[in-house]
Write a protein that holds these residues in place. Structure first.
Motif, PDB file in Angstrom:
ATOM      1  N   GLY A   1       0.950  -1.130   0.089  1.00 33.11           N
ATOM      2  CA  GLY A   1       0.123   0.034  -0.021  1.00 33.11           C
ATOM      3  C   GLY A   1       0.995   1.337   0.028  1.00 33.11           C
ATOM      4  N   VAL A   2       0.336   2.260   0.460  1.00 34.17           N
ATOM      5  CA  VAL A   2       1.165   3.589   0.532  1.00 34.17           C
ATOM      6  C   VAL A   2       1.800   3.430   2.010  1.00 34.17           C
ATOM      7  CG1 VAL A   2       1.218   5.959   0.550  1.00 34.17           C
ATOM      8  CG2 VAL A   2      -0.588   4.895  -1.154  1.00 34.17           C
ATOM      9  N   PHE A   3       3.141   3.933   1.917  1.00 33.02           N
ATOM     10  CA  PHE A   3       3.875   3.695   3.550  1.00 33.02           C
ATOM     11  C   PHE A   3       3.888   5.260   3.764  1.00 33.02           C
ATOM     12  CE2 PHE A   3       4.809  -0.826   4.531  1.00 33.02           C
ATOM     13  CZ  PHE A   3       4.238  -1.286   3.349  1.00 33.02           C
ATOM     14  N   ASP A   4       4.366   5.607   4.859  1.00 27.60           N
ATOM     15  CA  ASP A   4       4.821   7.063   5.058  1.00 27.60           C
ATOM     16  C   ASP A   4       6.247   7.231   4.416  1.00 27.60           C
ATOM     17  OD1 ASP A   4       6.281   5.421   6.955  1.00 27.60           O
ATOM     18  OD2 ASP A   4       5.865   6.428   8.844  1.00 27.60           O
ATOM     19  N   ASP A   5       6.956   6.100   4.067  1.00 29.09           N
ATOM     20  CA  ASP A   5       8.210   6.494   3.178  1.00 29.09           C
ATOM     21  C   ASP A   5       8.515   5.007   2.612  1.00 29.09           C
ATOM     22  OD1 ASP A   5      10.791   7.133   2.406  1.00 29.09           O
ATOM     23  OD2 ASP A   5      11.755   7.061   4.227  1.00 29.09           O
ATOM     24  N   ASP A   6       9.160   5.018   1.440  1.00 30.49           N
ATOM     25  CA  ASP A   6       9.593   4.058   0.532  1.00 30.49           C
ATOM     26  C   ASP A   6       9.745   2.766   1.199  1.00 30.49           C
ATOM     27  OD1 ASP A   6      10.021   2.392  -1.339  1.00 30.49           O
ATOM     28  OD2 ASP A   6      10.936   3.558  -2.716  1.00 30.49           O
ATOM     29  N   PRO A   7       8.870   1.706   1.377  1.00 31.70           N
ATOM     30  CA  PRO A   7       9.205   0.594   1.835  1.00 31.70           C
ATOM     31  C   PRO A   7      10.433  -0.321   1.636  1.00 31.70           C
ATOM     32  CG  PRO A   7       7.374   0.166   0.824  1.00 31.70           C
ATOM     33  CD  PRO A   7       7.606   1.654   0.674  1.00 31.70           C
ATOM     34  N   LYS A   8      10.631  -0.174   0.338  1.00 37.22           N
ATOM     35  CA  LYS A   8      11.900  -0.896  -0.144  1.00 37.22           C
ATOM     36  C   LYS A   8      13.316  -0.252   0.058  1.00 37.22           C
ATOM     37  CE  LYS A   8       9.671  -3.009  -4.252  1.00 37.22           C
ATOM     38  NZ  LYS A   8       9.183  -2.837  -5.553  1.00 37.22           N
ATOM     39  N   ILE A   9      13.193   1.006   0.712  1.00 35.77           N
ATOM     40  CA  ILE A   9      14.313   1.743   1.064  1.00 35.77           C
ATOM     41  C   ILE A   9      14.254   1.875   2.825  1.00 35.77           C
ATOM     42  CG2 ILE A   9      15.699   4.054   0.907  1.00 35.77           C
ATOM     43  CD1 ILE A   9      14.598   4.226  -1.981  1.00 35.77           C
ATOM     44  N   ASN A  10      13.226   1.972   3.100  1.00 34.23           N
ATOM     45  CA  ASN A  10      13.190   2.367   4.662  1.00 34.23           C
ATOM     46  C   ASN A  10      12.489   1.270   5.221  1.00 34.23           C
ATOM     47  OD1 ASN A  10      12.643   3.037   7.242  1.00 34.23           O
ATOM     48  ND2 ASN A  10      12.081   5.185   6.674  1.00 34.23           N
ATOM     49  N   LYS A  11      13.246   0.317   6.075  1.00 33.52           N
ATOM     50  CA  LYS A  11      12.404  -0.893   6.706  1.00 33.52           C
ATOM     51  C   LYS A  11      11.281  -0.555   7.736  1.00 33.52           C
ATOM     52  CE  LYS A  11      16.133  -4.196   6.035  1.00 33.52           C
ATOM     53  NZ  LYS A  11      17.504  -3.408   5.985  1.00 33.52           N
ATOM     54  N   ASP A  12      11.625   0.586   8.395  1.00 33.39           N
ATOM     55  CA  ASP A  12      10.871   1.142   9.423  1.00 33.39           C
ATOM     56  C   ASP A  12       9.667   1.792   8.856  1.00 33.39           C
ATOM     57  OD1 ASP A  12      12.482   0.183  11.428  1.00 33.39           O
ATOM     58  OD2 ASP A  12      13.894   2.007  11.222  1.00 33.39           O
ATOM     59  N   ALA A  13       9.434   1.827   7.332  1.00 38.47           N
ATOM     60  CA  ALA A  13       8.344   2.697   6.670  1.00 38.47           C
ATOM     61  C   ALA A  13       6.883   1.948   7.303  1.00 38.47           C
ATOM     62  CB  ALA A  13       8.471   2.471   5.418  1.00 38.47           C
ATOM     63  N   LYS A  14       5.879   2.637   7.601  1.00 32.82           N
ATOM     64  CA  LYS A  14       4.766   2.287   8.028  1.00 32.82           C
ATOM     65  C   LYS A  14       3.545   2.242   6.983  1.00 32.82           C
ATOM     66  CE  LYS A  14       5.273   3.347  13.024  1.00 32.82           C
ATOM     67  NZ  LYS A  14       6.694   3.951  12.903  1.00 32.82           N
ATOM     68  N   LEU A  15       2.786   1.123   6.988  1.00 30.15           N
ATOM     69  CA  LEU A  15       1.864   1.157   5.989  1.00 30.15           C
ATOM     70  C   LEU A  15       0.734   2.237   6.721  1.00 30.15           C
ATOM     71  CD1 LEU A  15       0.139  -0.214   3.588  1.00 30.15           C
ATOM     72  CD2 LEU A  15      -0.499  -1.964   5.289  1.00 30.15           C
ATOM     73  N   ILE A  16       0.234   2.929   5.410  1.00 29.53           N
ATOM     74  CA  ILE A  16      -0.913   3.747   5.958  1.00 29.53           C
ATOM     75  C   ILE A  16      -2.506   3.064   5.384  1.00 29.53           C
ATOM     76  CG2 ILE A  16      -1.980   6.125   5.332  1.00 29.53           C
ATOM     77  CD1 ILE A  16       0.674   7.075   4.973  1.00 29.53           C
ATOM     78  N   ARG A  17      -3.185   2.631   6.480  1.00 29.64           N
ATOM     79  CA  ARG A  17      -4.313   1.745   5.992  1.00 29.64           C
ATOM     80  C   ARG A  17      -5.384   2.717   5.674  1.00 29.64           C
ATOM     81  NH1 ARG A  17      -4.239  -3.736   7.671  1.00 29.64           N
ATOM     82  NH2 ARG A  17      -2.169  -4.407   8.631  1.00 29.64           N
ATOM     83  N   LYS A  18      -5.468   3.834   6.028  1.00 32.03           N
ATOM     84  CA  LYS A  18      -6.553   4.669   5.732  1.00 32.03           C
ATOM     85  C   LYS A  18      -5.840   6.090   5.693  1.00 32.03           C
ATOM     86  CE  LYS A  18     -10.547   2.622   7.978  1.00 32.03           C
ATOM     87  NZ  LYS A  18     -11.367   2.212   7.052  1.00 32.03           N
ATOM     88  N   PHE A  19      -5.700   6.393   4.152  1.00 28.97           N
ATOM     89  CA  PHE A  19      -5.046   7.872   3.929  1.00 28.97           C
ATOM     90  C   PHE A  19      -6.027   8.978   4.175  1.00 28.97           C
ATOM     91  CE2 PHE A  19      -3.944  11.198   1.384  1.00 28.97           C
ATOM     92  CZ  PHE A  19      -2.639  11.756   1.860  1.00 28.97           C
ATOM     93  N   ASN A  20      -5.657   9.977   5.227  1.00 27.14           N
ATOM     94  CA  ASN A  20      -6.349  11.169   5.247  1.00 27.14           C
ATOM     95  C   ASN A  20      -5.693  12.210   5.562  1.00 27.14           C
ATOM     96  OD1 ASN A  20      -8.566  12.267   6.049  1.00 27.14           O
ATOM     97  ND2 ASN A  20      -9.229  11.525   8.063  1.00 27.14           N
ATOM     98  N   GLY A  21      -4.622  12.436   4.609  1.00 32.26           N
ATOM     99  CA  GLY A  21      -3.713  13.745   4.630  1.00 32.26           C
ATOM    100  C   GLY A  21      -2.459  13.705   5.332  1.00 32.26           C
TER     101      GLY A  21
END
Ligand code: ATP
Ligand code: IPE
Length: 242
Positions: free
Chosen positions: A164-184
């Protein structure tokens, strides 16, 4: 009716020119065809490699026109792979290229609308087209925005190669978090190599536009297409735009 875009990286090997991933395509089509849909697919290694080679998108020139021919022919080949799989499964599918739909200032989707009304499943795809002094590339993500506007589908589903959309690129940043509901929320996007149409940032912008048209919009990992069936449940893994 749903509109679904399959990212080119899911049905091609993005690093090998014109390599179709047949089994992966079959798996996705088997799942999405359980309900009424219109399909859009990207280019992967049938679109981006030759576009880059010929400097597309770019200013009109002999070389750019030649490049447009190569890209359109390669994309038609990919589309034919997809259509052949679909017709073998008994799905009445037909391909439409933006090159042929372009009429002076905008795309004319009336052949697509007519086909849909006749019970055909339209299969559109990103492609090169010529607009005055430029050879441009219309991406599958742009097409999803137009289809949202015209058909007002019950949902617009984008299948990519991440959960999904993460708060950062998950392929580069292992700590990136999945945004389940995007609201801005604030999101960082990293550039994608071998992509002439703008990567996740561009896709994100298209998804926001679909949502703004009142269409429920989702980004799902196409490596697990069965996740589409969980959309309305608490088990859903992906990003929903609200
Ligand atoms: P292709 O374009 O060939 O299919 P696609 O349309 O599915 O693929 P891409 O344009 O490749 O999608 O974009 C997906 C990629 O974007 C992911 O593989 C991921 O590495 C990257 N990306 C960058 N930033 C983010 C982010 N914040 N959240 C999720 N993915 C991101
Ligand atoms: C790109 O379409 C088509 C060409 C480069 C000709 P997309 O931008 O929708 O393709 P993917 O999904 O990123 O591969």
């Amino acid at each position: 009716m749903k509109i679904i875009k399959i990212g080119g990286s899911l049905i091609t090997d993005k690093n090998e020119y014109r390599k179709f991933e047949k089994e992966k395509a079959i798996k996705i089509i088997e799942i999405i065809s359980k309900e009424q849909f219109i399909l859009v697919h990207g280019g992967g290694s049938f679109g981006h490699i030759a576009s880059k080679k010929y400097g597309l998108p770019g200013k009109l020139s002999k070389e750019a026109i030649f490049g447009a021919c190569v890209v359109k022919n390669d994309m038609t080949l990919l589309n034919n792979h997809v259509i052949s799989l679909m017709t073998k499964m008994g799905i009445p599918a037909m391909g439409f290229s933006p090159f042929n739909l372009w009429k002076r200032e905008k795309f004319d989707y009336s052949p697509v609308i007519r086909a849909y009304e006749q019970g055909i499943v339209p299969v559109l795809f990103g492609d090169a087209f010529i607009d005055h002094e430029f050879v441009k590339i219309e991406s599958g993500d742009d097409i999803m925005v137009d289809l949202s506007d015209i058909f007002k589908p019950e949902s617009a589903i984008f299948l990519s190669d991440v959960d999904g959309v993460f708060d950062d690129d998950p392929k580069i940043n292992k700590d990136a978090k999945l945004i389940r509901k995007f609201n801005g929320e604030t999101i960082k996007f990293q550039g994608v190599k071998n992509d002439v149409t703008g990567g996740m940032l561009k896709k994100f912008d298209s998804m926001l536009k679909c949502r703004q048209m009142g269409v429920k919009t989702y980004l799902i990992n196409g490596k697990y297409p069965e996740r589409i069936m969980d959309i309305e449940s608490g088990e859903f893994i992906g990003t929903e735009f609200i």
